[in-house]
Design an enzyme around this catalytic site. Structure first.
Site, PDB file in Angstrom:
ATOM      1  N   GLY A 480       0.835  -1.182   0.000  1.00  0.00           N
ATOM      2  CA  GLY A 480       0.000   0.000   0.000  1.00  0.00           C
ATOM      3  C   GLY A 480       0.874   1.237   0.000  1.00  0.00           C
ATOM      4  N   GLY A 483       4.206   0.822   2.312  1.00  0.00           N
ATOM      5  CA  GLY A 483       5.288  -0.110   2.011  1.00  0.00           C
ATOM      6  C   GLY A 483       4.754  -1.451   1.539  1.00  0.00           C
ATOM      7  N   ASP A 594      -4.746   4.240  15.276  1.00  0.00           N
ATOM      8  CA  ASP A 594      -5.342   3.930  13.954  1.00  0.00           C
ATOM      9  C   ASP A 594      -6.127   2.621  14.025  1.00  0.00           C
ATOM     10  OD1 ASP A 594      -5.975   4.413  11.341  1.00  0.00           O
ATOM     11  OD2 ASP A 594      -4.114   3.632  10.520  1.00  0.00           O
TER      12      ASP A 594
END
Length: 786
Positions: A480, A483, A594
């Protein structure tokens, strides 16, 4: 949502910036040698000076040295950072103009205006200073949906820039996100802006115009004039409202005489030049003549430059000799050409230029060698000087040929081995360079007292290459924007190796600290970090390999059937356990930052694994939060963290609440919009309050649940409250889900289910009309049956 907010009615800000114009003429007073020439570490050359001693400074160039050792212009209000005689500049500290929230508004023409009077005190009128031109200063502004105009006193616009905080549409990419963050592209219009100033005036007028008025509801902005060398970033942790600016100055408002002289230019090796500033009315400066350096305003102030002692500035690749006001550079004996350039001196071929040689002439660097021909001996530089040798040299010739052939044969054998050894040594040096650049020594120091970690954390590049078959593309299992992830076998274990595309050098220290901390995380619901490799330009991270994909891929499948309700409830509990562990059971609290369904991995037994700690931050135990650059995924991002930049444990609680709502509804938070254009969280809360959850809950859940959907929905609503202090902790969420899970099992094992517990329903419903305190919510959690 916006990354930087200011009230929409921002316009026509007047701020008089008293820079000052023109100078006093040179006086006829002598220059005193008894004056102090430094203050607070700043050198003070004549014509500048301070004190009461006559002749310490030229009229108009007086400074103030405070008892604290601080240097100021004139009467002591503008701090001085540096004075340059060659450039004719003064660097000062300039305070930004701040427009606070809630400023008084008034109508000015077609705009609403916030008016403030902000002046620059301490610069005397009629002095020699004015704003420096030629790109040395810039107009800066920080805010949302504003246009800033820099104007002269006659109203003419000199420079302008605009800053926006745009609404971003997120594509249906399966979990991607966007955060407004101008740090990666500079101050180019998102949250702040800047523009060059080409006209240096004595004073300026600011006007701020509000754009997209319906999108903001508060006023807050920064603006001012600062040095072009300053990196302006109002969102930075170390942001300060006092920044450097650059002033020009001139000696007088007159011009130089016809022969380029002025009474102010007192050094014998100096000359006068008129000011070329576009916005200034005249004046001139003094300069040292070519080949001289120093202060042209004092007698004998311009001294000869020894160019030969500064080869970087005055290149000479031959024989250098200093002269008054210059230098000479010649090629050495035996060479000719341009000695001022590298390799400019070429060797003279004496043999080709008929030097006296009556034998074999051999040219050498800078000279030549003359010897008798083979078979003769004597002085080859004299005609008839070489005498024939009687004996034969055939045997010697044969010996030389055989020896030469042997040497060439040995070189042909040894050369490949030598080349390979040199290549391996170069690769080793490159690995050592990257290891030091990535602060491998710091990581070794951090883990030196933890041998159980040190023995396995640092992995060599050779091991990684062997595990991935030299990063074979067939080993790629994911990728993505951040990396590529490779599948490999390391020490007979299947691992995932993450190779990032980009690394910011200033974040390497934090990265190494977080590697050392995450290496100690040991929880069955957290993907285990096994080690890292620092021998590449971008560090490689090694994790345990989870083979069954993400929660996102299992939940959002085609067709009406997805994960069962029991699996969804168990996944909620396992994620809550992992976050509770990271927040309260590690040596330093770790905030994930996240949490989303695409960062939750599922193994073959459907056990949950929280992954992707690339955005995680650890918080020292004596702090309750930190201010950071915003990072996360839109739809899951805590709005209070988004607006304030302050990261706390309640930011993860909000993201978890969004995940709960996603599991209940099978809706994607980052793209969902209701008929009223509300996001998933807002629409879900409204339906919960109105008792219409059946309109949004996944039909599969409604068909499988045992009466506990209402309480899980209440938990999702509480976790996504706007204020962080109104949300529970992850430990409280974990306890609530443990109770719900236990109750669900009891109901499924008992043909006569007990009474439902409506505590969470009441807490979430009442929370819409009034905010519960944290103490009340803790009590609510504690009432669930054990």
């Amino acid at each position: 949502m916006k990354g930087f907010t200011i009230r929409p009615a921002a316009a026509a800000v007047l701020a008089t910036l008293l820079l000052v114009l023109v100078a006093a003429g040179a006086t006829g007073t002598g220059i005193s040698n008894n004056c102090s020439r430094s203050c607070g570490g700043v050198e003070v050359p004549y014509p500048f000076g301070f004190g009461v001693e006559p002749g310490c400074y030229l009229a108009g160039f007086n400074l103030t040295c405070s008892h604290h050792g601080k240097l100021f212009l004139g009467d002591g209000t503008v701090p001085v950072l540096d004075i340059s005689i060659p450039n004719g500049t003064v660097r000062i500290n300039s305070s930004l103009i701040y427009l606070p929230p809630g400023a008084t508004l008034r109508r000015t023409g077609a705009y609403q205006a916030v008016v403030t009077n902000s002046t620059w005190g301490g610069v005397a009128l009629g002095g020699p200073y004015f704003l420096s031109e030629g790109g040395r200063n810039k107009l800066v502004a920080g805010g949302c949906d504003i246009q800033v105009l820099l104007q002269g006193q006659n109203g003419n616009t000199i420079s302008t820039c605009a800053a926006f905080c745009p609404q971003i549409e997120i594509a249906n990419d399966g979990g991607g996100g966007f955060v407004v963050d101008h740090a990666g592209v500079g101050c180019s219009g998102v949250g702040c802006c800047q523009a060059g100033i080409i006209l240096g005036l004595a004073s300026y007028r600011f006007e701020i115009r509000q754009l997209n008025g319906s999108r903001t509801n508060s006023a807050a902005a920064y603006l001012g004039i600062v040095s072009s060398e300053v990196s302006f970033d109002p969102l930075a942790d170390s942001f300060t409202r006092v920044l450097p600016a650059v002033l020009d100055w001139t000696i007088s408002n007159g011009t130089c005489s016809g022969n380029g002289s002025s009474p102010a230019c007192r050094s014998s090796q100096s000359f006068c030049a008129n000011s070329t500033a576009l916005g200034h009315g005249g004046g001139h400066l003094c300069y040292c003549s070519a080949g001289y350096d120093g202060n042209p305003y004092i007698p004998n102030g311009c001294q000869d430059i020894d160019e030969c002692s500064s080869p970087d500035t005055y290149p000479c690749y031959g024989d250098c000799k200093n002269t008054a006001g210059g230098y000479t550079c010649q090629c050495p004996a035996g060479y000719r050409g341009n000695a001022s350039t590298l390799n400019g001196c070429k060797d003279i071929d004496e043999c080709a230029e008929a030097q006296p040689c009556y034998g074999s002439c051999i040219n050498m660097p800078g000279t030549f060698h003359c010897r008798c021909h083979p078979g003769t001996y004597g002085d080859a530089s004299q005609r008839g000087g070489c005498i024939m040798i009687k004996q034969s040299l055939t045997g010697l010739t044969i010996g030389l040929v055989v020896s030469g052939a042997s040497i060439l044969f040995l070189l042909a054998i040894v050369a490949p081995f030598a080349t390979r050894k040199i290549k391996l040594r170069r690769i080793k040096r490159l690995k050592e360079k990257f290891f030091k650049q990535n602060h491998g020594l710091l990581l070794q120091q951090l883990i030196s007292h933890k041998t159980d970690i040190g023995e396995r954390m640092i992995i060599t590049l050779r091991e990684i290459e062997r595990a991935t078959n030299n990063f074979d593309k067939t080993r790629e299992v994911g990728g993505g924007g951040h990396g590529i992830v490779y599948k490999g076998i390391l020490n007979l274990h299947v691992v995932a190796i993450k190779k990032s595309k980009i690394v910011v050098q200033r974040e390497i220290d934090e990265f190494i600290n977080e590697v050392a901390i995450l290496s100690q995380v040991n929880h069955r619901n957290v993907v285990k970090l096994l080690g890292c490799c620092l021998e590449t330009e971008v560090p490689l991270l090694v994790y345990e390999f989870i083979s069954n994909g993400t929660l996102y891929s299992h939940l959002h499948v085609e067709g009406p059937m997805s994960l069962s309700w029991n699996d969804r409830l168990r996944i909620m509990l396992e994620v809550a356990r992992a976050l509770s562990y990271l927040h309260s059971a590690t040596s330093m609290p770790i905030y994930h930052r996240d949490i989303k369904s695409s960062n939750i991995l599922i193994d073959d037994s459907l056990t949950t694994k929280v992954s992707d700690f690339g955005a995680s931050r650890y918080i020292p135990v004596d702090q309750i939060g930190i201010t950071t650059a915003i990072q996360g995924t839109l739809g899951y991002l805590d709005p209070m963290y988004y607006y304030t930049g302050r990261l706390t444990d309640k930011s993860d609680v909000f993201s978890f609440g969004v995940l709960v709502i996603e599991l209940l509804t099978r809706k994607k938070p980052f793209i969902y919009k209701s008929d009223d254009d509300d996001g998933l969280v807002t629409h879900f809360g409204s339906l919960f309050t109105e008792g219409k959850l059946v309109d949004i809950i996944d039909p599969q859940v409604m068909g499988e649940e045992n009466g506990d959907v209402q309480e899980v929905a209440a938990l999702g609503v509480i976790c996504t409250k706007l204020k962080g202090e109104d949300r529970p902790t992850m430990r409280e969420v974990e306890m609530a889900l443990e109770n719900l899970r236990a109750k669900s099992r009891a109901i499924s094992n008992n043909t006569t289910p007990g009474c439902r517990n409506h505590t969470l329903d009441q807490a979430a419903t009442q929370g819409v009309s009034r905010q519960y305190t944290m103490e009340e919510e803790i009590l609510l959690s504690a009432r669930f049956p054990r």
